[in-house]
Design an enzyme around this catalytic site. Structure first.
Site, PDB file in Angstrom:
ATOM      1  N   GLU A 137       0.841  -1.203   0.000  1.00 42.12           N
ATOM      2  CA  GLU A 137       0.000   0.000   0.000  1.00 42.12           C
ATOM      3  C   GLU A 137       0.873   1.248   0.000  1.00 42.12           C
ATOM      4  O   GLU A 137       2.072   1.200   0.263  1.00 42.12           O
ATOM      5  CB  GLU A 137      -0.891   0.030   1.251  1.00 42.12           C
ATOM      6  CG  GLU A 137      -2.264  -0.595   1.086  1.00 42.12           C
ATOM      7  CD  GLU A 137      -3.256   0.358   0.396  1.00 42.12           C
ATOM      8  OE1 GLU A 137      -2.803   1.395  -0.142  1.00 42.12           O
ATOM      9  OE2 GLU A 137      -4.454   0.048   0.386  1.00 42.12           O
ATOM     10  N   ASN A 155      -9.433   5.991   2.527  1.00 38.66           N
ATOM     11  CA  ASN A 155      -8.355   5.600   1.633  1.00 38.66           C
ATOM     12  C   ASN A 155      -7.746   6.819   0.953  1.00 38.66           C
ATOM     13  O   ASN A 155      -7.464   7.810   1.602  1.00 38.66           O
ATOM     14  CB  ASN A 155      -8.844   4.538   0.641  1.00 38.66           C
ATOM     15  CG  ASN A 155      -8.311   3.165   0.989  1.00 38.66           C
ATOM     16  OD1 ASN A 155      -7.128   3.006   1.248  1.00 38.66           O
ATOM     17  ND2 ASN A 155      -9.178   2.168   1.004  1.00 38.66           N
ATOM     18  N   ASP A 211      -9.567   2.821  -4.248  1.00 36.90           N
ATOM     19  CA  ASP A 211      -8.642   2.656  -3.121  1.00 36.90           C
ATOM     20  C   ASP A 211      -7.698   3.851  -3.073  1.00 36.90           C
ATOM     21  O   ASP A 211      -8.129   4.971  -2.852  1.00 36.90           O
ATOM     22  CB  ASP A 211      -7.913   1.322  -3.280  1.00 36.90           C
ATOM     23  CG  ASP A 211      -7.325   0.802  -1.985  1.00 36.90           C
ATOM     24  OD1 ASP A 211      -6.872   1.612  -1.164  1.00 36.90           O
ATOM     25  OD2 ASP A 211      -7.290  -0.430  -1.797  1.00 36.90           O
TER      26      ASP A 211
END
Length: 278
Positions: free
Chosen positions: A15, A145, A191
């Site tokens: 991420e 996000n 996301d």
């Protein structure tokens, strides 16, 4: 353009990719392992254990070092490869953890939380000042996000993944106001996101294995498929800011390439990486 895999599988839940010269290339987190990963120009991967169950994000600091998102707050490091020192926890609820972040043009950190059990509205988006003070910028968030700002600082784009769409705010006096839908995810789960130097919005579409590019008017300018369903985040960087880096996860699908980093080139450069003023 076509995304190409540039690393082995290096993360379980990759991420938050960020490019910055102070750490010599691309940095990201293996979120659920509590680890920060740095990918050098030669392809070597260096890992920093944060000491936290969660490493939610990492961003450079104006004074050097970096800020990291930890399970229930943030940590600060004074050098690029030092272990972060935890600041006091921002909340006590064990069901809520830190997730993604963004930096505004004034160096303030927006850090969002999410509940482990995905209880609707149990998370928040916080604004953290240079001196560590924080306030709630947005209540009733479920999976906070991607967040990034337009080059002129007058708009901010935001993904609460649970809503299935990307939202946009006006930025007035440094505050986020007039939240409204920017574009529907068309069945994907928006996301991480990044805004380039022309105000176009790059969005990682989780669960459907895509990266999508929108104009400031929400027109779809491009869409690229990856061989991984768990596409988590996208950033622009490199010496000319035209390298597109995409992180992936194997949390929801154990696929051969999940957890690797992908790359492609783009004609429009990104914005210079913002730094946290703290």
């Amino acid at each position: 353009m076509r995304p190409e895999q540039i690393t082995d599988v290096i993360a379980f839940h990759g991420e938050g990719p960020v490019w910055h010269s102070s750490w010599g290339g691309l940095r990201m987190v293996d979120m659920l392992a509590g680890t920060i990963l740095t990918l050098s120009g030669s392809g070597e991967v260096t890992r920093i254990a944060t000491g936290s169950r969660i490493a939610a994000f990492v961003r450079p600091r104006e004074r050097g070092g970096y800020v990291a998102g930890l399970e229930r707050g943030i940590g600060l490091a004074d050098a690029p490869f030092a272990t972060p020192t935890s600041l006091p926890e921002m909340w006590s609820d064990p069901n809520v953890r830190m997730n993604e972040c963004g930096l505004d043009p004034w160096g303030r950190l927006y850090a969002g939380s999410m509940p482990y059990d995905r209880t609707l509205g149990a998370g928040r988006l916080y604004r953290i000042e240079a001196d560590g003070r924080y306030s709630t910028a947005l209540y009733h968030v479920t999976v906070s996000n991607g967040l990034d700002f337009a080059p002129d600082g007058q708009r901010a784009y935001y993904n609460d993944t649970s809503t299935g769409c990307t939202d946009v705010f006006d930025v007035v006096g440094g505050d986020l106001v007039d939240r409204r839908p920017f574009h529907d995810g068309d069945g994907g789960r928006p996301d991480g996101l990044a805004v380039d130097s022309e105000g176009n919005v790059w969005c990682a579409m989780n669960r459907v294995g895509k990266v999508r590019l929108y104009s400031p008017e929400a027109e779809i300018l491009g869409e690229w498929e990856l061989p991984v369903h768990g596409v988590t985040a996208v950033t622009l960087g490199g010496p000319d800011l035209r390298d597109v880096f995409i992180t992936t996860s194997r949390e929801t699908a154990d696929e051969p390439h999940a957890g690797a980093v992908f790359h492609m080139r783009t004609a429009v450069p990104g914005q210079p990486t913002r730094t946290f003023a703290g």
